[in-house]
Design an enzyme around this catalytic site. Structure first.
Site, PDB file in Angstrom:
ATOM      1  N   LYS A  45     -10.083   1.341 -11.350  1.00  0.00           N
ATOM      2  CA  LYS A  45      -9.806   2.774 -11.313  1.00  0.00           C
ATOM      3  C   LYS A  45     -10.726   3.485 -12.293  1.00  0.00           C
ATOM      4  CE  LYS A  45      -5.847   1.750  -8.802  1.00  0.00           C
ATOM      5  NZ  LYS A  45      -4.628   0.988  -8.770  1.00  0.00           N
ATOM      6  N   HIS A  95      -3.314   3.602 -13.922  1.00  0.00           N
ATOM      7  CA  HIS A  95      -3.850   4.968 -13.807  1.00  0.00           C
ATOM      8  C   HIS A  95      -3.916   5.712 -15.131  1.00  0.00           C
ATOM      9  CE1 HIS A  95      -3.645   4.715  -9.410  1.00  0.00           C
ATOM     10  NE2 HIS A  95      -2.532   4.038  -9.629  1.00  0.00           N
ATOM     11  N   SER A 120       1.895   5.780  -9.458  1.00  0.00           N
ATOM     12  CA  SER A 120       0.640   5.902  -8.720  1.00  0.00           C
ATOM     13  C   SER A 120       0.699   6.897  -7.574  1.00  0.00           C
ATOM     14  CB  SER A 120       0.192   4.530  -8.222  1.00  0.00           C
ATOM     15  OG  SER A 120       1.231   3.887  -7.523  1.00  0.00           O
TER      16      SER A 120
HETATM   17  C1  LIG Z   1      -4.093  -0.059  -7.995  1.00  0.00           C
HETATM   18  C2  LIG Z   1      -2.891  -0.582  -8.693  1.00  0.00           C
HETATM   19  C3  LIG Z   1      -2.713  -1.948  -8.861  1.00  0.00           C
HETATM   20  C4  LIG Z   1      -3.600  -2.954  -8.212  1.00  0.00           C
HETATM   21  O1  LIG Z   1      -4.786  -3.089  -8.861  1.00  0.00           O
HETATM   22  P1  LIG Z   1      -6.020  -3.746  -8.092  1.00  0.00           P
HETATM   23  O2  LIG Z   1      -6.959  -4.133  -9.140  1.00  0.00           O
HETATM   24  O3  LIG Z   1      -6.535  -2.671  -7.186  1.00  0.00           O
HETATM   25  O4  LIG Z   1      -5.458  -4.913  -7.320  1.00  0.00           O
HETATM   26  C5  LIG Z   1      -1.646  -2.376  -9.615  1.00  0.00           C
HETATM   27  N1  LIG Z   1      -0.792  -1.501 -10.161  1.00  0.00           N
HETATM   28  C6  LIG Z   1      -0.895  -0.171  -9.985  1.00  0.00           C
HETATM   29  C7  LIG Z   1       0.084   0.743 -10.619  1.00  0.00           C
HETATM   30  C8  LIG Z   1      -1.965   0.324  -9.243  1.00  0.00           C
HETATM   31  O5  LIG Z   1      -2.062   1.636  -9.046  1.00  0.00           O
END
Ligand SMILES: *Cc1c(COP(=O)(O)O)cnc(C)c1O
Length: 385
Positions: A238, A206, A178
């Site tokens: 996302k 992502h 990320s």
């Molecule tokens: C954003 C993210 C999360 C968390 O997800 P949310 O729904 O925002 O709590 C978990 N793992 C990764 C790799 C992320 O980038």
């Protein structure tokens, strides 16, 4: 008890250029946002496909709110599991080509819940040292023996796997890292896990929507199946542009999570209208290939422009395109300079990234225009001069 010791820690964080402050967004998530009363061009959201403010997704949310109301009202195991949740789970199972999928309220909770449901004291968990905080927290909290392997290094993993006598072994990795934007080396990690009788869990927060012909993420990109990646996590906040998360896998895996994942059991279900909106965003994400094509073209344009400016990018072809600065104070300074030019890019500093690797985390979206990317490049030229 006084709070003086808290004040000292806050001050230390400020002095190290690591203090975090929030901005207040007064518009929908979009390339042009209104932040604290100012119009800015934003390159920091995770709304990679531009679905967070899509009219059809909004309409689906509104219609479902009329039908189901607002709150989920109870946990899934009591009476908070609505038809809207169920339909989305079935669509996500079909999308990922797996027998079942299970919704969670956030990605953080999906990761905590899945790892804790699968492992306990007799077990071992192996994590990439650059994994997302929610995965590291999950591994640390589950009580299993916790080990980190070198970033994206199947040999380092295999060595650690060879030395364990744990009952269950779980290997955990980001699909797309990320803060760096590079892909996990999933084919080799899967082979190492399989050879050692371990399960592989991939958090593709992502990758979904961005990678693969149909937006199926890293597993589609690498053509990996359920025997390679038995535990697949996706988040909906996302590229899907909504909120929540899911785990997809076998009947046994999903039933295990329903019985034992505490972050699934002891929490209110997500608002059903959010699930209904996600069903619409899933359709757009799968069908509208132009969004992925456009994103790839913008990524190419941005990388070429940065190269001409002599800026150091990371090895990434995803919409996460960090510019490595190194020093946290310098990264903040550049981010503030960009902001003075009405461009919003987050400076990511330790402890979110390792010491000495502070960076500007530029993210691109399919709804940015070429002109907007050019504006960013111009602003970067003056801000980094
Ligand atoms: C954003 C993210 C999360 C968390 O997800 P949310 O729904 O925002 O709590 C978990 N793992 C990764 C790799 C992320 O980038």
């Amino acid at each position: 008890m006084s709070f003086d010791t808290l004040g000292a820690d806050l001050l230390a964080r400020k002095e190290a250029s690591l203090y975090r402050e929030r901005r207040t967004l007064q518009s929908p998530q979009a390339p042009e946002v209104l932040v604290d009363g100012r119009r800015c061009l934003a390159f920091c959201s995770n709304d990679y496909l531009g679905l967070a403010n899509h009219p059809e997704v909004i309409r689906a949310l509104q219609d479902a709110a009329n039908q189901y109301g607002v709150g989920g009202g109870a946990s899934h195991l009591v009476n908070g599991h609505s038809q809207a949740h169920h339909a989305l789970e079935e669509a996500l199972a079909e999308f990922t080509g797996r027998p079942r999928a299970l919704l969670f309220s956030t990605g953080y909770m999906a990761n905590l819940g899945a790892v804790n449901a699968l492992l306990s004291k007799q077990d071992a968990v192996f994590e990439d040292r650059l994994n997302h905080a929610s995965l590291l927290d999950a591994g640390l909290l589950c009580g299993a023996r916790f080990q980190r392997y070198l970033h994206n290094d199947p040999e380092s993993l295999a060595q650690k796997l060879a030395r364990t006598e744990a009952r269950r072994k779980l290997v955990v990795t980001d699909g797309v890292f990320s803060m760096d934007g590079n892909l996990g080396n999933l084919p080799e990690l899967a082979a190492a896990a399989k050879a050692a009788g371990a399960w592989l869990m991939v958090d593709d927060a992502h990758g979904f929507g961005c990678l693969g012909q149909q937006g199926g993420g890293c597993v589609e990109y690498f053509n990996l199946g359920m025997d390679d990646v038995p535990v697949l996590v996706g988040t909906l906040g996302k590229a899907f542009g909504t909120a929540g998360a899911f785990v997809a896998g076998s009947e046994e895996l999903i039933e295990t999570l329903i019985q034992f994942a505490r972050t699934y059991i002891y929490t209110t279900s997500m608002p059903p209208a959010v699930a209904a909106a996600t069903l619409t965003s899933l359709r757009l994400l799968r069908e509208e290939n132009w969004r992925r094509d456009k994103l790839n073209a913008l990524v190419g344009q941005f990388r070429k422009g940065c190269e001409q400016l002599g800026l150091t990018l990371m090895d990434s072809f995803t919409p996460i395109q960090p510019i490595v600065i190194g020093d946290a104070a310098r990264a903040m300074q550049i981010s503030q300079n960009l902001e003075a030019q009405d461009i919003f890019v987050g400076a990511i500093r330790p402890p979110t990234v390792p010491q000495g690797t502070a960076r500007l985390r530029v993210t691109l979206s399919a709804v940015h225009t070429e002109e907007q990317v050019d504006r960013l490049l111009d602003a970067l030229e003056s801000a980094t001069r």
